[in-house]
Design a protein around this motif. Structure first.
Motif, PDB file in Angstrom:
ATOM      1  N   LYS A  93       0.809  -1.253   0.094  1.00 16.03           N
ATOM      2  CA  LYS A  93       0.110   0.113  -0.036  1.00 16.03           C
ATOM      3  C   LYS A  93       0.724   1.275  -0.108  1.00 16.03           C
ATOM      4  CE  LYS A  93      -3.502   2.282   2.564  1.00 16.03           C
ATOM      5  NZ  LYS A  93      -4.625   2.542   3.645  1.00 16.03           N
ATOM      6  N   THR A  94       2.032   1.122   0.729  1.00 17.03           N
ATOM      7  CA  THR A  94       3.049   2.128   0.772  1.00 17.03           C
ATOM      8  C   THR A  94       3.517   2.895  -0.634  1.00 17.03           C
ATOM      9  OG1 THR A  94       4.845   1.106   1.095  1.00 17.03           O
ATOM     10  CG2 THR A  94       3.574   1.838   3.077  1.00 17.03           C
ATOM     11  N   THR A  95       3.296   1.938  -1.661  1.00 23.24           N
ATOM     12  CA  THR A  95       3.865   2.187  -2.898  1.00 23.24           C
ATOM     13  C   THR A  95       2.923   2.977  -3.728  1.00 23.24           C
ATOM     14  OG1 THR A  95       3.168   0.258  -4.007  1.00 23.24           O
ATOM     15  CG2 THR A  95       5.164  -0.132  -2.938  1.00 23.24           C
ATOM     16  N   HIS A  96       1.827   3.157  -3.364  1.00 19.28           N
ATOM     17  CA  HIS A  96       0.616   3.941  -4.252  1.00 19.28           C
ATOM     18  C   HIS A  96      -0.118   4.714  -3.414  1.00 19.28           C
ATOM     19  CE1 HIS A  96      -2.621   1.190  -3.185  1.00 19.28           C
ATOM     20  NE2 HIS A  96      -1.711   0.226  -3.325  1.00 19.28           N
ATOM     21  N   SER A  97      -0.032   4.631  -2.078  1.00 21.46           N
ATOM     22  CA  SER A  97      -1.087   5.601  -1.126  1.00 21.46           C
ATOM     23  C   SER A  97      -0.295   5.813   0.187  1.00 21.46           C
ATOM     24  CB  SER A  97      -2.326   5.159  -1.170  1.00 21.46           C
ATOM     25  OG  SER A  97      -2.479   3.674  -0.425  1.00 21.46           O
ATOM     26  N   PRO A  98      -0.734   7.010   0.803  1.00 23.87           N
ATOM     27  CA  PRO A  98      -0.121   6.984   2.272  1.00 23.87           C
ATOM     28  C   PRO A  98      -0.980   6.249   3.192  1.00 23.87           C
ATOM     29  CG  PRO A  98      -1.490   8.930   1.619  1.00 23.87           C
ATOM     30  CD  PRO A  98      -1.334   8.211   0.297  1.00 23.87           C
ATOM     31  N   LEU A  99      -0.356   5.869   4.294  1.00 27.89           N
ATOM     32  CA  LEU A  99      -0.823   4.972   5.376  1.00 27.89           C
ATOM     33  C   LEU A  99      -1.534   5.918   6.189  1.00 27.89           C
ATOM     34  CD1 LEU A  99       1.907   2.367   6.024  1.00 27.89           C
ATOM     35  CD2 LEU A  99      -0.022   2.322   4.520  1.00 27.89           C
ATOM     36  N   THR A 100      -2.382   5.325   6.920  1.00 28.75           N
ATOM     37  CA  THR A 100      -3.110   6.071   8.079  1.00 28.75           C
ATOM     38  C   THR A 100      -2.140   5.923   9.394  1.00 28.75           C
ATOM     39  OG1 THR A 100      -4.389   4.160   8.901  1.00 28.75           O
ATOM     40  CG2 THR A 100      -5.433   5.612   7.140  1.00 28.75           C
ATOM     41  N   LYS A 101      -2.452   6.668  10.370  1.00 31.55           N
ATOM     42  CA  LYS A 101      -1.779   6.788  11.585  1.00 31.55           C
ATOM     43  C   LYS A 101      -1.683   5.275  12.322  1.00 31.55           C
ATOM     44  CE  LYS A 101      -1.162   9.343  15.734  1.00 31.55           C
ATOM     45  NZ  LYS A 101      -1.676  10.130  16.955  1.00 31.55           N
TER      46      LYS A 101
END
Length: 394
Positions: free
Chosen positions: A335-343
């Motif tokens: 997921k980190t490759t295409h969108s930011p992670l939530t807290k």
């Protein structure tokens, strides 16, 4: 539940059934303890059936039975099953014994930790493990637990009268040591097993040694042995000394009969004691340490093989959990490759990476030459080497 990991006492109280103890008489409760082998210094099972299915070492079972015996005694003596009040009473009891300031089981006691039940866990661990050296325990696994039931006897006396506990503790040990000396004197043909038991009991003593007493039954002071616990335990100790050759001759029969009368112990209870020890030794002789005289290297190999097998069997579920957790890790990394992670996802990712960092060195040890020997030693020295999912108490 794993008694070799922290938080096991908290798990014990969640699983334990207080009514199991309150529904037993003192006599029945003692007999349940005796069936575990705890009285004989080699514990083969727990008191409560709920713990029977756990895959445990004898040392871990001893921890559980000691806690069960103390907790059950508290419930029967005080009449309440509040485990927090019991914990306070048990810690105060051991702290009181430490006031004797002898080189004893109790000289280790400290109460600095604020973790839940950490002090009691430490006490029980040290009380059931005479040696903290892994190699010493492996090469010589004859733990000196023959007199550990004296904790339960003394705890019962403490709950009744706290002021006399130190005097009673010393009296009880001296009485047991004297009885053992007299019992050995009854044996006409002493074997290597007799000498091993004599050594182990002598190692368990705090205040005296077996040479301090004469060999006459009429000189044995039993005036302060008043409970069924005490009478049955002393009788069982004498039988353990006499029965390890799996027979009782005419001289020994006269001795146990005289001891029964001197204790004011019932004949039915005496017969039950003899039957129980016959069954226990016949069933477990091949596993009881003081019946084994193998070479030290063979002991090391056998002990290590059992430890590794136990680790694998015990942690099958944890292995599966780690693999499933790693799937979550992979999903988060993708997921980190295409969108930011939530807290929340960032925290989850961090925790998973930490856990993975623990898992990898734990299992790569098996790939190193001699790794099967290193793993149980490292786990003893560095318990945090395994990830959290490997602690079933959490």
């Amino acid at each position: 539940m794993n008694p070799s990991k922290e938080l096991w006492i908290a798990k014990f109280f969640k699983l334990s059934n207080p009514s199991f103890f309150s529904n037993l008489s003192e006599k029945s409760f003692y007999e349940e303890i005796r069936k575990t082998g705890f009285i004989y210094g080699f514990t083969t099972k727990s008191i409560q059936p709920i713990f029977h299915t756990l895959d445990l070492t004898s040392e871990e079972r001893t921890k559980i039975v000691l806690l069960e015996a103390l907790y059950g005694t508290y419930i029967q003596t005080v009449g309440t099953h509040n485990f927090k009040d019991f914990t306070v009473a048990a810690e105060a009891f051991y702290k009181k014994l430490n006031e004797a300031k002898t080189d004893s089981y109790f000289s280790f006691i400290r109460f600095e930790s604020k973790k839940k039940f950490a002090s009691l866990e430490k006490i029980i661990n040290q009380r059931t493990t005479r040696s903290v050296n892994y190699f010493d325990k492996t090469f010589s696994p004859h733990l000196s637990n023959f007199l550990i039931f004296t904790d339960v006897l003394c705890f019962k006396r403490y709950l009744i009268n706290q002021n006399e506990i130190l005097t009673y503790n010393k009296y009880l040990e001296n009485t047991l040591a004297h009885l053992v000396k007299i019992s050995f004197n009854q044996k006409q043909n002493k074997t290597k097993y007799d000498e091993k038991i004599r050594q182990l009991i002598d190692q368990s003593l705090k205040y005296s040694n077996l040479e301090d007493f004469d060999q006459q039954l009429n000189s044995l002071n039993l005036t302060n042995i008043k409970t069924y616990y005490g009478k049955a335990y002393l009788y069982d100790m004498a039988l353990m000394v006499l029965w390890n050759d799996e027979q009782i001759d005419s001289k020994e029969q006269l001795f146990v009969k005289d001891l029964q009368k001197k204790l004011n112990h019932s004949s039915l209870a005496a017969e039950k004691s003899l039957l129980d020890i016959k069954v226990f030794i016949a069933t477990n002789k091949s596993e009881i340490p003081y019946f084994q005289f193998s070479h030290p290297i063979k002991k090391l190999y056998s002990h290590t093989h059992k430890t590794v097998s136990l680790l694998i069997n015990r942690n099958k579920k944890a292995l599966t959990t780690e693999l499933l957790n790693n799937k979550v890790l992979m999903q988060l990394l993708i997921k980190t490759t295409h969108s930011p992670l939530t807290k929340k996802e960032k925290l989850q990712l961090k925790n998973q990476l930490v856990e993975l960092g623990k898992t990898i060195p734990a299992f790569t040890i098996f790939l190193v030459p001699g790794g099967s020997l290193l793993l149980p030693i490292l786990i003893k020295l560095l318990p945090e080497i395994l990830p959290n999912s490997f602690n079933e108490n959490k």
